[in-house]
Design an enzyme around this catalytic site. Structure first.
Site, PDB file in Angstrom:
ATOM      1  N   ASP A 190       0.992  -1.193   0.008  1.00 23.29           N
ATOM      2  CA  ASP A 190       0.017  -0.052  -0.117  1.00 23.29           C
ATOM      3  C   ASP A 190       0.881   1.183   0.053  1.00 23.29           C
ATOM      4  O   ASP A 190       1.999   1.174  -0.055  1.00 23.29           O
ATOM      5  CB  ASP A 190      -1.203  -0.052   1.321  1.00 23.29           C
ATOM      6  N   HIS A 237     -12.675  -0.324  -8.004  1.00 24.51           N
ATOM      7  CA  HIS A 237     -13.657   0.531  -8.418  1.00 24.51           C
ATOM      8  C   HIS A 237     -13.205   1.945  -8.231  1.00 24.51           C
ATOM      9  O   HIS A 237     -13.726   2.911  -8.751  1.00 24.51           O
ATOM     10  CB  HIS A 237     -14.707   0.453  -7.214  1.00 24.51           C
TER      11      HIS A 237
HETATM   12  C1  LIG Z   1     -10.979   1.209  -0.668  1.00 20.60           C
HETATM   13  S1  LIG Z   1      -9.482   0.868   0.382  1.00 20.60           S
HETATM   14  C2  LIG Z   1      -9.413  -1.039   0.246  1.00 20.60           C
HETATM   15  C3  LIG Z   1      -8.608  -1.425   1.357  1.00 20.60           C
HETATM   16  C4  LIG Z   1      -8.604  -2.861   1.805  1.00 20.60           C
HETATM   17  N1  LIG Z   1      -8.144  -3.725   0.640  1.00 20.60           N
HETATM   18  C5  LIG Z   1      -9.917  -3.531   2.172  1.00 20.60           C
HETATM   19  O1  LIG Z   1     -10.535  -4.025   1.318  1.00 20.60           O
HETATM   20  O2  LIG Z   1     -10.410  -3.106   3.328  1.00 20.60           O
HETATM   21  C6  LIG Z   1      -8.319   0.830  -1.215  1.00 20.60           C
HETATM   22  C7  LIG Z   1      -6.595   0.979  -0.826  1.00 20.60           C
HETATM   23  O3  LIG Z   1      -6.101   1.097  -1.764  1.00 20.60           O
HETATM   24  C8  LIG Z   1      -4.849   1.952  -1.579  1.00 20.60           C
HETATM   25  N2  LIG Z   1      -4.094   2.747  -2.437  1.00 20.60           N
HETATM   26  C9  LIG Z   1      -5.030   3.627  -3.267  1.00 20.60           C
HETATM   27  N3  LIG Z   1      -4.041   4.134  -4.253  1.00 20.60           N
HETATM   28  C10 LIG Z   1      -2.845   3.314  -4.199  1.00 20.60           C
HETATM   29  C11 LIG Z   1      -1.710   3.205  -4.851  1.00 20.60           C
HETATM   30  N4  LIG Z   1      -1.548   4.020  -6.125  1.00 20.60           N
HETATM   31  N5  LIG Z   1      -0.956   2.181  -4.722  1.00 20.60           N
HETATM   32  C12 LIG Z   1      -1.055   1.470  -3.545  1.00 20.60           C
HETATM   33  N6  LIG Z   1      -2.058   1.480  -2.864  1.00 20.60           N
HETATM   34  C13 LIG Z   1      -3.082   2.437  -3.215  1.00 20.60           C
HETATM   35  C14 LIG Z   1      -5.439   2.925  -0.322  1.00 20.60           C
HETATM   36  O4  LIG Z   1      -4.331   3.440   0.444  1.00 20.60           O
HETATM   37  C15 LIG Z   1      -6.452   2.080   0.335  1.00 20.60           C
HETATM   38  O5  LIG Z   1      -5.733   1.269   1.376  1.00 20.60           O
END
Ligand SMILES: C[S@@+](CC[C@H](N)C(=O)[O-])C[C@H]1O[C@@H](n2cnc3c(N)ncnc32)[C@H](O)[C@@H]1O
Length: 330
Positions: A190, A237
Site C-alpha cells: 500500500d 472501483h
Molecule cells: C478502498 S481501500 C481498500 C482497503 C482494503 N483492501 C480493504 O478492502 O479493506 C483502497 C486501498 O488502496 C490503497 N491505494 C490507493 N491508491 C494506491 C496506490 N496508488 N498504490 C497502492 N495502494 C493504493 C489505499 O491506500 C487503500 O488502502
C-alpha cells in the site's frame, strides 16, 4: 384522483436524506453514543458535552427519529444498533467509516458538476489530511472486520501459504486470513502513509512476525513474486478500465503457477440494474476519483482473461459484495 402520497413520501424521504445523515455525523463526531449506554436526560448529555441544552435536546430527539436512540420517561438511551456499532471499543464499531462518509460531504455537494463534466472533484495537488486518511483506513477496517469472515466462509483458503494483499489498507482481511490459517504469511502492499497504519493494526493483532510490508504505488512499483494468493479487495472501483487491466496483469505476474487471484468488489448486475448500493457507489467514485466506477463480472472477466488467467467463478458474499476468483495455469 390516484393517491400520490406513497410517491410524495418517497420523494420527500430521498430529498431530506441529508438531514438524517447530518444527525448521525454530528452525534458520531462528538461521540454522543458513549454517553447513552445508560439512560441520560438531555440536560445531562448537554452538560457532559458542554453543549447548548435546547440544541442537545433537539439532536437527541433527531436520533430517536432516525431510530438510533430510544426515549423513555424523558431519558435517552442507545438502541440496539447504536449500542453495538457506534460506541468506540465495541467489536462492531462503525464510527470510523461514518466519519469517512462524512468526509465525502463536500465532494458530493459538487455531484452535478461531476456528472456534467465526467470529471471528479479536483484535488488541486492537495494531500489527504492525515485525520481524514485515518478515518478512511480505519473505516475500511470497520467494514472488513465483519466481511472478512464472509470471505473466509465463501472461499476455502486452506493450503495457501503466502497472500499478497494489494492496496491492503489496514490489513484486516490478511489478519483474518492468517488467524484462520496458521501456516499462511502475508505481504501487504500500500502507499507508505497507509503502511504505517497497517503496521499498527498488525502489531495490535500480534502478527508482525508473519507479515511483510511493501510500501509503494500499485501503478508504478513492483509487487515481488512467488505468492500463491493475491487479494485485490475494493481496489478496482477506484480505477478506470485501462489501469485495472494493467493492475490485473501485475497480479498475474506476481503469482506462482497455479496461484489464485481474488478480486473483491461491488460488482453490479450485467444490465447495471442493481444492487442499488453499488450503482450509487459508482457516483461516489466519479466524485472522488474521476476515473473509478463499479464493474460487471463480464468486464472483470475480460481483464483476467486478457492477463492470462483461466476460467473464473463469481461468488456473492453479500447482496453488494461479490468475489471474482481465478487461477493462473499451473
Ligand atoms: C478502498 S481501500 C481498500 C482497503 C482494503 N483492501 C480493504 O478492502 O479493506 C483502497 C486501498 O488502496 C490503497 N491505494 C490507493 N491508491 C494506491 C496506490 N496508488 N498504490 C497502492 N495502494 C493504493 C489505499 O491506500 C487503500 O488502502
Amino acid at each position: 384522483m390516484q393517491d400520490l402520497r406513497p410517491f410524495t413520501n418517497r420523494i420527500s424521504q430521498i430529498g431530506a436524506g441529508f438531514r438524517d445523515a447530518q444527525i448521525l455525523f454530528v452525534a458520531t463526531e462528538a461521540d454522543v453514543f458513549s454517553h447513552l449506554e445508560a439512560p441520560r436526560t438531555a440536560g445531562a448529555v448537554a452538560r457532559a458535552l458542554a453543549w447548548d441544552a435546547r440544541g442537545t435536546r433537539m439532536l437527541l430527539d433527531g436520533l430517536v427519529a432516525v431510530g438510533l436512540v430510544e426515549k423513555a420517561d424523558g431519558a435517552y438511551r442507545n438502541g440496539e444498533a447504536a449500542s453495538a456499532c457506534l460506541v468506540p471499543g465495541k467489536p462492531g464499531y462503525q464510527g470510523d467509516i461514518v466519519r469517512h462518509t462524512q468526509n465525502g460531504w463536500d465532494g458530493w455537494s459538487r455531484l452535478g458538476e461531476c456528472v456534467r463534466t465526467g470529471q471528479g472533484v479536483p484535488r488541486d495537488g492537495r494531500r489527504r489530511d492525515p485525520q481524514e486518511l485515518r478515518n478512511f483506513i480505519l473505516g475500511m477496517s470497520n467494514i472488513a472486520a465483519l466481511s472478512a469472515q464472509d470471505v473466509l466462509g465463501a472461499v476455502d483458503l486452506s493450503g495457501f501459504t503466502h497472500v499478497l494483499d494489494v492496496g491492503g489498507g489496514p490489513g484486516t482481511y490478511s489478519i483474518a486470513f492468517l488467524r484462520a490459517h496458521p501456516a499462511m504469511r502475508a505481504t501487504l502492499f500500500d502507499l507508505p502513509e497507509v503502511v504505517d497504519i497497517a503496521r499498527e493494526q498488525v502489531a495490535a493483532a500480534g502478527l508482525t512476525e508473519r507479515f511483510r510490508f511493501r510500501p509503494g504505488d500499485y501503478g508504478k512499483d513492483d509487487f515481488g513474486q512467488g505468492y500463491d494468493l493475491v487479494l485485490l479487495s475494493n481496489i478496482i472501483h477506484s480505477l478506470g478500465d485501462g489501469p485495472n487491466r494493467a493492475l490485473v496483469k501485475k497480479c498475474h505476474a506476481a503469482l506462482a503457477p497455479g496461484g489464485t487471484l481474488i478480486i473483491k468488489d461491488f460488482l453490479v448486475d450485467e444490465g447495471r440494474t442493481g444492487p442499488g448500493w453499488s450503482l450509487i457507489f459508482a457516483l461516489h467514485m466519479l466524485v472522488h476519483t474521476g476515473q473509478g466506477d463499479t464493474y460487471t463480472a463480464t468486464e472483470v472477466e475480460d481483464w483476467t482473461r486478457e492477463a492470462g488467467f483461466g476460467k473464473g467463478r463469481l461468488v456473492s458474499i453479500t447482496p453488494q459484495t461479490r468475489l471474482w476468483v481465478v487461477e493462473k495455469e499451473g
